[in-house]
Design an enzyme around this catalytic site. Sequence first.
Site, short mmCIF file in Angstrom:
data_model
loop_
_atom_site.label_atom_id
_atom_site.label_comp_id
_atom_site.label_asym_id
_atom_site.label_seq_id
_atom_site.Cartn_x
_atom_site.Cartn_y
_atom_site.Cartn_z
N CYS A 92 1.22 -1.37 0.12
CA CYS A 92 -0.12 -0.43 -0.01
C CYS A 92 1.18 1.01 0.08
CB CYS A 92 -0.99 0.09 0.87
SG CYS A 92 -1.82 -1.43 1.20
N HIS A 376 -8.41 4.18 -1.39
CA HIS A 376 -7.74 3.38 -0.87
C HIS A 376 -6.80 2.63 -1.97
CE1 HIS A 376 -4.19 2.04 0.42
NE2 HIS A 376 -4.53 1.12 1.02
N CYS A 406 0.28 2.02 6.89
CA CYS A 406 0.59 0.60 7.20
C CYS A 406 0.68 -0.17 5.87
CB CYS A 406 -0.71 -0.26 7.42
SG CYS A 406 -2.23 0.02 7.59
#
Length: 420
Positions: A92, A376, A406
């Site tokens: 990510c 996201h 994260c």
Amino acid sequence: MSNDAVIVDVVRTPSGRGKPGGALAGVHPADLLAGVLGELVSRNDLDPALVDDVIGGCLTQVGEQSTNITRTALLSAGFPESVPGTTIDRQCGSSQQAATFAAQGVLAGSYDIVIACGVESMSRVPLGSAGGPVPAGGSDAAGRTEGWGSPTAWSAVASQDPHGRLMHERYPNGLVGQGVSAELISARWGLTRAELDEYAARSHRLAAAAADRGDFAGSLLPVSLPDGRRVEDDQTIRRGTTIDTLADLPLAFRTDELAARFPEVDWQITAGNSSPLTDGASAALIMSASRAAALGLTPRARFHSFAVTGSDPLLMLTGVIPATRRILARSGLGIDDLDAYEVNEAFACVPLVWQRELHADLAKLNANGGAIALGHALGSSGTRLLGTLLETLEVGGGRYGLQTMCEGGGMANATVIERL
């Protein structure tokens, strides 16, 4: 200092729902990324031949996102063939890492001008497409039974285990998907369903207010679709979201097998208090302060500090805590010296636990909403957050801002920028 690595500009597409029928689902991911790359050089009147490198982030690098999509996108944007590009994967945090590598290259004297960027089309290249076994409990790589791809979509690749014998020996009980990690974190820190849903509703409320004020207008690039329509606004912001509406959503990750393995978990993560599947692309123009001055460009911020850490791959999402502590130690700043915090909202529990552990001011945390509302888009999220952080500092008159993310497998990046 003339050797400072500065941020001249950041642009992004609107966030599209990352599933068939989503606003951006009809656009090839290389074309999404090409659009922001082209806009970035065009609106800064920059000759793309001057760009030393383009570093892009993308998580699922298969199919339409394979074969170094960053190079494909820059050529599609009309950049000269002499401009190189590379695509990296830190899950990510891929495009946040791209921005870090770009800035570090400038500070080292390897680059004068570099673009950091990222893209993910989760509607066209579903999470899990790169292969890997369906974890116990029947959820996908992110641990979601809904939203991030269904177990049936994984049947064709379920036998492709990315972990070899030694990894299985080290973790004999097996790792879990991110949704289960979010449940474990919520249980360990004693978060309630009401707290998670309240935070999720806050994200939508703040994002909607920022959009209405025009806070995103400077970075938001409308996308023209093949049929001639234009996508101008974030599709993932759900106006009017309340704790009551979120309370009606079903649990996303509980199975009898997982409940037996983790009896301490109360099972309260839903699609509503998680970030949604998202399509999007973003890009940041980074250069040395001296080159910006020579070109007559006004930097908006400079990179101050960087950190990256590993963390427990079972909990997976807690790396933002040691990453923040490390970057504060390196920067010489305290948490209260920072004027804005962007902590990626992969799940509502992540910023909540981070805020508790760092004793941070909640009012400074994701003040314009976070990934729960703004989406996201995995490989694109790092540079999207960078732009949001910069906008927050500019609107509020702040000086220092922190971005932390994260990452799958138990990692986290942290970046501190200083508004100029």
